[in-house]
Design a protein around this motif. Structure first.
Motif, PDB file in Angstrom:
ATOM      1  N   UNK A 186       2.477  61.289   9.736  1.00 23.65           N
ATOM      2  CA  UNK A 186       2.595  60.688  11.070  1.00 23.65           C
ATOM      3  C   UNK A 186       1.233  60.306  11.643  1.00 23.65           C
ATOM      4  N   UNK A 187       0.159  60.870  11.108  1.00 22.01           N
ATOM      5  CA  UNK A 187      -1.188  60.536  11.564  1.00 22.01           C
ATOM      6  C   UNK A 187      -1.863  59.478  10.695  1.00 22.01           C
ATOM      7  N   UNK A 188      -1.297  59.218   9.527  1.00 26.38           N
ATOM      8  CA  UNK A 188      -1.977  58.360   8.560  1.00 26.38           C
ATOM      9  C   UNK A 188      -2.189  56.950   9.073  1.00 26.38           C
ATOM     10  N   UNK A 189      -1.168  56.379   9.719  1.00 23.73           N
ATOM     11  CA  UNK A 189      -1.288  54.997  10.202  1.00 23.73           C
ATOM     12  C   UNK A 189      -2.390  54.868  11.245  1.00 23.73           C
ATOM     13  N   UNK A 190      -2.551  55.895  12.070  1.00 22.85           N
ATOM     14  CA  UNK A 190      -3.528  55.839  13.160  1.00 22.85           C
ATOM     15  C   UNK A 190      -4.961  55.813  12.654  1.00 22.85           C
ATOM     16  N   UNK A 191      -5.185  56.347  11.458  1.00 25.13           N
ATOM     17  CA  UNK A 191      -6.561  56.423  10.962  1.00 25.13           C
ATOM     18  C   UNK A 191      -6.930  55.268  10.035  1.00 25.13           C
ATOM     19  N   UNK A 192      -6.015  54.324   9.819  1.00 23.57           N
ATOM     20  CA  UNK A 192      -6.311  53.218   8.906  1.00 23.57           C
ATOM     21  C   UNK A 192      -7.551  52.413   9.296  1.00 23.57           C
ATOM     22  N   UNK A 193      -7.804  52.147  10.600  1.00 14.72           N
ATOM     23  CA  UNK A 193      -9.029  51.409  10.958  1.00 14.72           C
ATOM     24  C   UNK A 193     -10.309  52.107  10.501  1.00 14.72           C
ATOM     25  N   UNK A 194     -10.258  53.432  10.296  1.00 17.55           N
ATOM     26  CA  UNK A 194     -11.450  54.170   9.880  1.00 17.55           C
ATOM     27  C   UNK A 194     -11.918  53.757   8.489  1.00 17.55           C
ATOM     28  N   UNK A 195     -11.051  53.120   7.694  1.00 24.97           N
ATOM     29  CA  UNK A 195     -11.450  52.691   6.356  1.00 24.97           C
ATOM     30  C   UNK A 195     -12.525  51.608   6.391  1.00 24.97           C
ATOM     31  N   UNK A 196     -12.786  51.066   7.575  1.00 26.01           N
ATOM     32  CA  UNK A 196     -13.913  50.131   7.700  1.00 26.01           C
ATOM     33  C   UNK A 196     -15.233  50.844   7.415  1.00 26.01           C
ATOM     34  N   UNK A 197     -15.296  52.141   7.697  1.00 26.65           N
ATOM     35  CA  UNK A 197     -16.525  52.912   7.457  1.00 26.65           C
ATOM     36  C   UNK A 197     -16.895  52.909   5.976  1.00 26.65           C
ATOM     37  N   UNK A 198     -15.973  53.268   5.051  1.00 18.80           N
ATOM     38  CA  UNK A 198     -16.320  53.206   3.629  1.00 18.80           C
ATOM     39  C   UNK A 198     -16.697  51.802   3.163  1.00 18.80           C
ATOM     40  N   UNK A 199     -16.011  50.782   3.676  1.00 15.07           N
ATOM     41  CA  UNK A 199     -16.346  49.410   3.278  1.00 15.07           C
ATOM     42  C   UNK A 199     -17.790  49.089   3.628  1.00 15.07           C
ATOM     43  N   UNK A 200     -18.190  49.417   4.851  1.00 14.59           N
ATOM     44  CA  UNK A 200     -19.559  49.127   5.289  1.00 14.59           C
ATOM     45  C   UNK A 200     -20.576  49.997   4.541  1.00 14.59           C
ATOM     46  N   UNK A 201     -20.270  51.288   4.395  1.00  8.92           N
ATOM     47  CA  UNK A 201     -21.217  52.214   3.763  1.00  8.92           C
ATOM     48  C   UNK A 201     -21.435  51.859   2.292  1.00  8.92           C
ATOM     49  N   UNK A 202     -20.344  51.580   1.569  1.00  5.43           N
ATOM     50  CA  UNK A 202     -20.486  51.281   0.141  1.00  5.43           C
ATOM     51  C   UNK A 202     -21.095  49.907  -0.086  1.00  5.43           C
ATOM     52  N   UNK A 203     -20.802  48.963   0.797  1.00  2.00           N
ATOM     53  CA  UNK A 203     -21.437  47.644   0.688  1.00  2.00           C
ATOM     54  C   UNK A 203     -22.935  47.757   0.922  1.00  2.00           C
ATOM     55  N   UNK A 204     -23.326  48.576   1.890  1.00 10.31           N
ATOM     56  CA  UNK A 204     -24.750  48.779   2.164  1.00 10.31           C
ATOM     57  C   UNK A 204     -25.447  49.430   0.972  1.00 10.31           C
ATOM     58  N   UNK A 205     -24.811  50.444   0.369  1.00 11.74           N
ATOM     59  CA  UNK A 205     -25.405  51.098  -0.798  1.00 11.74           C
ATOM     60  C   UNK A 205     -25.513  50.117  -1.960  1.00 11.74           C
ATOM     61  N   UNK A 206     -24.481  49.321  -2.159  1.00  8.48           N
ATOM     62  CA  UNK A 206     -24.499  48.324  -3.228  1.00  8.48           C
ATOM     63  C   UNK A 206     -25.644  47.330  -3.018  1.00  8.48           C
ATOM     64  N   UNK A 207     -25.804  46.831  -1.776  1.00  6.87           N
ATOM     65  CA  UNK A 207     -26.861  45.869  -1.484  1.00  6.87           C
ATOM     66  C   UNK A 207     -28.243  46.488  -1.685  1.00  6.87           C
ATOM     67  N   UNK A 208     -28.385  47.770  -1.319  1.00  5.94           N
ATOM     68  CA  UNK A 208     -29.667  48.455  -1.478  1.00  5.94           C
ATOM     69  C   UNK A 208     -30.018  48.612  -2.952  1.00  5.94           C
ATOM     70  N   UNK A 209     -29.043  48.981  -3.774  1.00  4.02           N
ATOM     71  CA  UNK A 209     -29.290  49.100  -5.217  1.00  4.02           C
ATOM     72  C   UNK A 209     -29.683  47.752  -5.822  1.00  4.02           C
ATOM     73  N   UNK A 210     -29.008  46.696  -5.409  1.00  4.89           N
ATOM     74  CA  UNK A 210     -29.351  45.354  -5.898  1.00  4.89           C
ATOM     75  C   UNK A 210     -30.768  44.973  -5.482  1.00  4.89           C
ATOM     76  N   UNK A 211     -31.100  45.260  -4.218  1.00  7.58           N
ATOM     77  CA  UNK A 211     -32.442  44.924  -3.729  1.00  7.58           C
ATOM     78  C   UNK A 211     -33.511  45.693  -4.486  1.00  7.58           C
ATOM     79  N   UNK A 212     -33.278  46.991  -4.717  1.00  8.66           N
ATOM     80  CA  UNK A 212     -34.265  47.784  -5.447  1.00  8.66           C
ATOM     81  C   UNK A 212     -34.376  47.321  -6.891  1.00  8.66           C
ATOM     82  N   UNK A 213     -33.277  46.823  -7.436  1.00  9.26           N
ATOM     83  CA  UNK A 213     -33.331  46.342  -8.811  1.00  9.26           C
ATOM     84  C   UNK A 213     -33.962  44.972  -8.951  1.00  9.26           C
ATOM     85  N   UNK A 214     -33.935  44.168  -7.892  1.00  9.79           N
ATOM     86  CA  UNK A 214     -34.438  42.798  -7.976  1.00  9.79           C
ATOM     87  C   UNK A 214     -35.842  42.619  -7.411  1.00  9.79           C
TER      88      UNK A 214
END
Length: 217
Positions: A186-214
């Motif tokens: 019953x609480x699961x639907x209410x927390x779905x917007x929070x998944x934006x946090x992993x999207x932003x965090x993992x995208x930032x980590x991915x971009x940082x790894x690419x930058x350090x590699x390039x």
């Protein structure tokens, strides 16, 4: 003295960043762009028609998920190699939990095949699709633990603290999503917007790894 990001071979950092890019791109494309629009969780008839008429699209989403799981396995081993000097036990546990996530998600693809088979015999595909969705959340529980371990490793590796804290927050979101899915739906639907946090965090980590590699040595 722990090894830092400055000691890591740029080629390996670039490869890790590219794998992360592939995982994010394939995961979003599969779930949001390809398969998601075909599924109406309240209408079995509409879902059956959409999947039957968009079979190639549905199969492509399955293929994307399979490749994503392969990338996850490769990235898990690569990150262990890069981070084992920081803390070998934590790096090994992080790899194990990421591999568990990949194994669960890959095995869970059988429910998508079962949904297609159900349509072919005139049965309702939604139960199989619901099992797939639940299995995906089960895999993310293991990934949540991986993210918390990775946050500690990244802090000691010399990664920006903001990125490490972001990955830790992503881990908490994944764990909360999985736990509410199974223990407090019953609480699961209410927390779905929070998944934006992993999207932003993992995208930032991915971009940082690419930058350090390039970036120039």
């Amino acid at each position: 003295m722990h090894p830092s990001i400055n000691d890591a071979p740029q080629g390996q950092l670039l490869a890790a960043g590219l794998l992360y890019l592939g995982i994010i791109g394939l995961g979003i494309s599969s779930e949001v762009l390809l398969r998601g629009p075909l599924i109406d969780w309240t209408d079995s008839t509409a879902t059956t028609w959409a999947i039957a008429t968009g079979e190639s699209r549905f199969r492509l989403s399955l293929g994307f998920d399979l490749v994503m799981a392969g990338f996850d396995v490769t990235l898990a081993v690569m990150l262990f190699h890069l981070l084992r000097g920081v803390d070998e036990m934590w790096a090994l546990m992080a790899m194990a939990f990421r591999l568990m996530q990949a194994a669960v998600i890959a095995a869970n693809l059988l429910f998508l095949v079962a949904a297609q088979d159900a349509i072919k015999i005139g049965a309702d595909p939604l139960p199989c699709l619901r099992m797939h969705a639940a299995g995906y959340d089960l895999g993310l529980a293991f990934f949540g633990v991986n993210a918390l371990l990775m946050a500690g490793l990244l802090c000691n590796w010399g990664a920006p603290r903001l990125f490490a804290w972001g990955i830790a927050a992503a881990g908490l979101v994944y764990l909360a999503g999985s736990l509410t899915r199974f223990l407090a739906p019953e609480w699961n639907a209410a927390m779905q917007p929070a998944y934006l946090v992993p999207v932003l965090a993992e995208t930032a980590l991915m971009a940082w790894l690419l930058w350090r590699g390039l970036r120039p040595a």
